[in-house]
Design a protein around this motif. Structure first.
Motif, PDB file in Angstrom:
ATOM      1  N   LEU A   1       0.852  -1.122   0.061  1.00 52.93           N
ATOM      2  CA  LEU A   1       0.083   0.077   0.000  1.00 52.93           C
ATOM      3  C   LEU A   1       0.827   1.435  -0.082  1.00 52.93           C
ATOM      4  N   GLU A   2       1.981   0.966   0.437  1.00 52.11           N
ATOM      5  CA  GLU A   2       2.900   2.377   0.616  1.00 52.11           C
ATOM      6  C   GLU A   2       3.518   2.624  -0.641  1.00 52.11           C
ATOM      7  N   ALA A   3       3.906   1.476  -1.327  1.00 51.92           N
ATOM      8  CA  ALA A   3       4.432   1.477  -2.621  1.00 51.92           C
ATOM      9  C   ALA A   3       3.521   2.206  -3.576  1.00 51.92           C
ATOM     10  N   ALA A   4       2.087   1.985  -3.448  1.00 51.78           N
ATOM     11  CA  ALA A   4       1.095   2.431  -4.098  1.00 51.78           C
ATOM     12  C   ALA A   4       0.723   3.888  -3.954  1.00 51.78           C
ATOM     13  N   GLY A   5       1.303   4.492  -2.834  1.00 47.84           N
ATOM     14  CA  GLY A   5       1.255   5.758  -2.876  1.00 47.84           C
ATOM     15  C   GLY A   5       0.321   6.364  -1.663  1.00 47.84           C
ATOM     16  N   ARG A   6       0.252   5.319  -0.731  1.00 45.51           N
ATOM     17  CA  ARG A   6      -0.971   5.432   0.283  1.00 45.51           C
ATOM     18  C   ARG A   6      -0.199   5.633   1.583  1.00 45.51           C
ATOM     19  N   ARG A   7      -0.725   6.364   2.672  1.00 43.50           N
ATOM     20  CA  ARG A   7      -0.354   6.484   4.063  1.00 43.50           C
ATOM     21  C   ARG A   7      -1.353   5.404   4.739  1.00 43.50           C
ATOM     22  N   VAL A   8      -0.594   4.393   5.123  1.00 41.71           N
ATOM     23  CA  VAL A   8      -1.105   3.328   6.196  1.00 41.71           C
ATOM     24  C   VAL A   8      -1.636   3.768   7.509  1.00 41.71           C
ATOM     25  N   VAL A   9      -2.791   3.441   8.033  1.00 40.79           N
ATOM     26  CA  VAL A   9      -3.122   3.826   9.395  1.00 40.79           C
ATOM     27  C   VAL A   9      -3.722   2.427   9.726  1.00 40.79           C
ATOM     28  N   VAL A  10      -2.929   2.201  11.122  1.00 42.12           N
ATOM     29  CA  VAL A  10      -3.435   1.008  11.881  1.00 42.12           C
ATOM     30  C   VAL A  10      -3.900   1.253  13.058  1.00 42.12           C
ATOM     31  N   PRO A  11      -5.119   1.201  13.478  1.00 40.37           N
ATOM     32  CA  PRO A  11      -5.528   1.481  14.924  1.00 40.37           C
ATOM     33  C   PRO A  11      -4.812   0.597  15.734  1.00 40.37           C
ATOM     34  N   MET A  12      -4.123   1.204  16.884  1.00 39.56           N
ATOM     35  CA  MET A  12      -3.293   0.803  17.869  1.00 39.56           C
ATOM     36  C   MET A  12      -4.069  -0.046  18.983  1.00 39.56           C
ATOM     37  N   GLU A  13      -5.358   0.317  19.128  1.00 38.75           N
ATOM     38  CA  GLU A  13      -6.153  -0.320  20.347  1.00 38.75           C
ATOM     39  C   GLU A  13      -6.637  -1.525  19.401  1.00 38.75           C
TER      40      GLU A  13
END
Length: 998
Positions: free
Chosen positions: A769-781
């Motif tokens: 996803l980062e290679a595709a130009g996106r900022r990856v968001v992962v909820p930490m809870e």
């Protein structure tokens, strides 16, 4: 003095029928059968399965008709000797017997208050194929396609009658019903392709019957014994009624009504086997059949003709048929609209030409050029106003046939709660009078306020339909009865047949006097008495039938409870009772050759474990007669226990029965305030165990690897338990710097499986996803959809997890940010269970629309990103939930665009593990049998360089356990291509690496 009572013709017929029935009943009065003693005796005498328990009987109370009768019990014989033994025991107890194949009958002929003989479980052997003589010998449980597909492949021969249930219809049932189908245009009905039968009668007589020359007939009748007595009676009956038979029998391509007395005529060779066909098990029981095989065209071309109306299409059938097609089918715009409203065949409907009435005409020939030429020749000769499309690609042809064969599913349950029923679904007239019939039929529909689509085998003058009869009120049933009188008058006035392929059973048998007259009805009764003087074979059908308004599955007494449920069942008007009624009995869940549903049936061939059987059990549970105990019923639990909750039925069933959801709902009530089985706490709460294990993963793996712990938890010791990773994905992600900080965000759902067990998958997805130009968001809870909880009915707990998930994701949901899910079973929760459990929560609805697979996200949101190349051979196996709830086209498209070489999805069905199912000790063996049907052998046979691609945790676990190969998630395949280029990783099996497992 009372005045004379004036009776209508229909009323007079009913009075006479009632009097005749009273007389006949003296010969076949139902006696009270000691079911328990009968069951014990059958179990002692029969080697096959003898089942008189609640759940098994419940599974056989209905067929695909409007009728319901609870059987005394069910016997599944192993061979012909078992059938004979079972009949002998039933005769000793005076118990009636009904033989049954796939149980898809639409006229009620395979439901009865009798002992059901189901030959479809064990008697499935093709005994002999003689390609030179073009014949085959089969047991009655052999499926039509089981024989026909093999002989087409090996010898270029087939059995042309192919009812829409051809993938699971048995020869015993097809012979009993005199079934037809789209390709009956080639050689006629089943009876027309029947050479010989071996049968047993209720009195125990066993004989072979077929065509009988005059000399042979004289030799037989000169002997002593039961066959000689029978043949003398048949000969005398034929001689007395021959003129009436010739005068009254409709001379049309499709007649399935009445007995085939015409096959006893001299000009038809006194063909006793064909005279038995279509008798619906009321005369004899088939033990073995010899059938004719026909040369099957190697090439086929379909022309789809579009006419202004379905009536115009019907008018032009004769000129189409003049060109000798091998099939001529029809659908109308009503059926097309119904399909589109339900999201069915959306990519196939545009293949139809302009118009509102369509003919699908198939031409066959030895080569494509010849079949195309025949199609063009027909097109050049047609008159009138029509449009057309022509297809000679096999894949396109199959897509079009799927539209036609989807008629039942498209027309049974329509949006808005409009249920449509059989009851007048297969009348037939001469093709030359088809347009006239359809216009008269439409006038009657308008007069009665009914609506229906019209489709079917127009090449032979047969029309299929399902109509919105009112079958739950006295007024609705009376209106239906009047309609049946009027529409049967219309067909008989046109010289047609009340049934063109589905038979008379109970739904039309009462109307047969209109078609055949009183003398032939007397002949039918004599014919029945010759074969079955005790009147014990399938009583109440065809002759001296139960009234067509009796024994209704619904009727005025239908009043099931409508309990409060966790799920909302929106497709069923928020009613669990309607969900339990949804199954129409079409039997597609009995297909063992393709599709996903139902894996436990595919492995066991046990009707109780079909989707249909389970639906019947739930229906009977609510009815409270055959099954008592309601939600607490152990019989229902037993029936549902082997459901893998794969959701294959939701995707494959023509009416989208969702047994996984029904099972979860049942279990939630069944175990309310009670302890569940041990695996429910071991596997159903895996998200809890995973959170505990993340602190000491090595110790957790050591403990779980002990056989004593596995046995204590009710789990199999044959399978290695999944191992927790030394570092969870979320722990890894928390230490990473933000990549693409100013890019559009995408939420990556770190589900329990890909966070704690397979973090390498989630890591790969981040890099893609980062290679595709996106900022990856992962909820930490920690958030979880609670997927394993549904398998054990822990719905209160599941709802709590989903509320927490919605709470954690609410900012992203309302911002319209897409969520990418990597585990198909978890993503299916967000698409399906979430909105079913929270039907009025707008955030739940939004999330269900915003949640995408990785492949969907790449194709929809970053379509211009150049996919990395990976030129490798691959096998693609798709998780069941992905097939049923999500979709698979995007995954196939991404792999194809990457350069992988694979032949579509591996049609292997369910892997057999199905979450926690295959980990349970009692289900391990069945789990492996399911996996060994297709998937595991296909993986083993793949070369070392072939990539195995699958996104599901369960499937990957089963593949690794059964083959020592490791399947790769799409994210890993993309990462491999990014890291190593088009050739991939050097070496035979790069997928063996486990860098994160403790």
């Amino acid at each position: 003095m009372m005045g004379a009572v004036s009776l209508s013709g229909a009323d007079l017929q009913r009075v006479r029928a009632r009097k005749r029935r009273q007389l006949v009943n003296r010969h076949h009065e139902q006696v009270e059968v000691d079911a328990a003693a009968l069951a014990r005796r059958l179990a002692a005498e029969v080697r096959g399965d003898v089942r008189f328990d609640e759940a098994f009987r419940a599974a056989y109370t209905c067929d695909s008709s409007n009728y319901r009768q609870a059987p005394i019990g069910v016997v599944c014989p192993r061979d012909a000797s078992d059938v004979v033994a079972a009949v002998a025991v039933c005769r000793a107890f005076g118990a009636p017997v009904t033989a049954r194949g796939a149980g898809t009958s639409l006229a009620g002929q395979t439901t009865n208050a009798a002992v059901i003989l189901d030959t479809s479980w064990h008697m499935r052997d093709v005994l002999d194929v003689d390609p030179v003589r073009r014949i085959a010998r089969v047991q009655p449980g052999v499926v039509r396609d089981q024989l026909a597909k093999a002989t087409e492949r090996d010898f270029g021969l087939s059995f042309p009658p192919d009812t829409s249930t051809h993938a699971y219809a048995t020869f015993g049932g097809m012979i009993a019903n005199n079934s037809c189908g789209a390709h009956s245009v080639m050689t006629g009905r089943t009876s027309d392709n029947l050479r010989e039968l071996e049968v047993v009668l209720y009195d125990g007589a066993r004989m072979r019957v077929g065509q009988t020359s005059g000399d042979e007939l004289e030799r037989i009748v000169a002997r002593s014994g039961r066959q000689a007595e029978l043949y003398r009676g048949l000969r005398d009956l034929r001689d007395r009624y021959a003129d009436e038979i010739r005068d009254r029998y409709p001379q049309i391509p499709r007649r399935a009504s009445g007995y085939n007395l015409d096959d006893l005529l001299p000009e038809k060779g006194f063909h006793v086997a064909r005279a038995l066909s279509g008798s619906e098990g009321t005369l004899a029981i088939t033990l073995e059949a010899t059938v004719d095989l026909t040369e099957w065209p190697a090439a086929r071309t379909i022309v789809c003709l579009g006419y202004p109306t379905i009536f115009d299409a019907a008018d032009h059938v004769p000129e189409v048929m003049a060109h000798g097609p091998m099939a001529c089918e029809a659908i109308d715009d009503v059926m097309v609209r119904d399909m589109l409203e339900q999201g069915m065949h959306q990519s196939e409907v545009p293949m139809l030409p302009d118009g509102t009435g369509f003919l699908l005409v198939e031409f066959g020939a030895p080569t494509k050029d010849e079949s195309d030429a025949r199609a063009r020749e027909c097109l050049d000769a047609l008159s009138g106003d029509f449009a057309y499309t022509m297809y000679d690609d096999e894949a396109d042809e199959q897509r079009l046939w799927a539209v036609r064969e989807g008629g039942l599913g498209a027309t049974a349950y329509l949006p808005g709660g409009k249920d449509h029923y059989e009851g007048w679904e297969d009348a037939a007239v001469a093709p030359e009078r088809l347009g006239e019939y359809l216009r008269g039929f439409q006038e009657l529909l308008d007069r009665y306020g009914y609506d229906t689509s019209k489709y079917g085998h127009f090449g032979q003058g047969l029309v299929h339909c399902r109509i919105n009869f009112g079958l739950r009120s006295a007024g609705g049933i009376e209106t239906w009865r009047r309609f049946m009188d009027d529409v049967s008058d219309l067909v008989t006035a046109l010289g047609g047949s009340l049934s063109g392929e589905h038979g008379d059973g109970q739904s039309r048998a009462e109307l047969l006097p209109k078609m055949f007259g009183p003398r032939l009805m007397d002949a039918f009764r004599e014919y029945k008495a010759l074969w079955d003087p005790d009147w014990k074979l399938n009583p109440g059908k065809v002759v001296e039938p139960n009234a067509l308004t009796d024994d209704l599955k619904l009727g005025v007494d239908y009043n099931p409870p409508n309990p409060r449920t966790h799920f909302s069942f929106p497709e069923d008007g928020d009613s669990f009772a309607h969900a339990a009624l949804r199954c129409v009995g079409a039997g597609k869940c009995r297909d063992v050759s393709s599709g996903t549903m139902c894996p436990s049936y595919m492995a066991t061939l046990d009707e109780q474990h079909t989707t249909r059987g389970r639906a019947r059990v739930l229906f009977e549970m609510l009815r409270g007669e055959t099954i008592t105990g309601g939600w607490r019923s152990d019989a229902v639990h037993e029936s549902l226990d082997l459901c893998l909750a794969c959701k294959g039925c939701k995707g494959d069933c023509p009416v989208s029965v969702d047994m996984a959801t029904y099972k979860a709902e049942f279990l939630s009530h069944h175990y309310r305030r009670r302890l569940r089985p041990r695996p429910a706490y071991a596997m159903g709460l895996i998200m809890v165990h995973a959170r505990l294990a993340r602190r000491m993963p090595r110790l957790a793996n050591l403990m779980l690897g002990r056989s004593s712990v596995q046995r204590l938890a009710g789990l199999t010791t044959e399978r290695e338990m999944p191992r927790f990773a030394t570092q969870t994905f979320r722990a890894w992600f928390a230490r990473r710097p933000v990549v693409n900080p100013d890019a559009p965000p995408v939420v990556l759902f770190a589900d329990t499986f890909n966070d704690h067990l397979h973090p390498e998958v989630t890591k790969a997805a981040v890099e893609v996803l980062e290679a595709a130009g996106r900022r990856v968001v992962v909820p930490m809870e920690p958030i979880c959809c609670g997927r394993p909880l549904y398998d054990y009915g822990m719905l209160d707990t599941a709802q709590r997890y989903l509320r927490g998930l919605l709470r954690a994701l609410r900012p992203h949901i309302r911002a319209g940010t897409h969520l990418v899910g990597l585990e198909p079973s978890c993503l299916s929760v967000l698409r399906d269970e979430l909105v079913n459990l929270f039907p009025h929560d707008e955030d739940a609805k939004r999330l269900s629309l915003q949640a995408l697979t990785l492949a969907e996200y790449l194709r929809q949101e970053v379509p211009d990103w150049p996919l990395p190349r990976l030129e490798r051979d691959a096998i693609l196996h798709v998780h069941c939930h992905q097939k049923a709830v999500i979709e698979t086209d995007a995954t196939s498209a991404v792999l194809h665009d990457m350069g992988l070489r694979f032949d579509g999805e591996l049609g292997a069905g369910c892997c057999g593990l199905a979450g926690s199912f295959g980990f349970e000790a009692e289900k391990y063996e069945l789990s492996m049998r399911i996996g060994e049907r297709r998937l595991l052998p296909a993986v083993r046979s793949a070369g070392d360089d072939v990539l195995i691609v699958n996104d599901g945790f369960s499937c990957k676990t089963q593949i690794e356990h059964g083959t020592e190969r490791r399947a790769l998630h799409l994210a890993q395949v993309l990462k491999m291509a990014m890291d190593h280029g088009p050739a991939g990783v050097a070496g035979p099996r790069p997928e063996r690496d486990y860098p994160d497992v403790a």
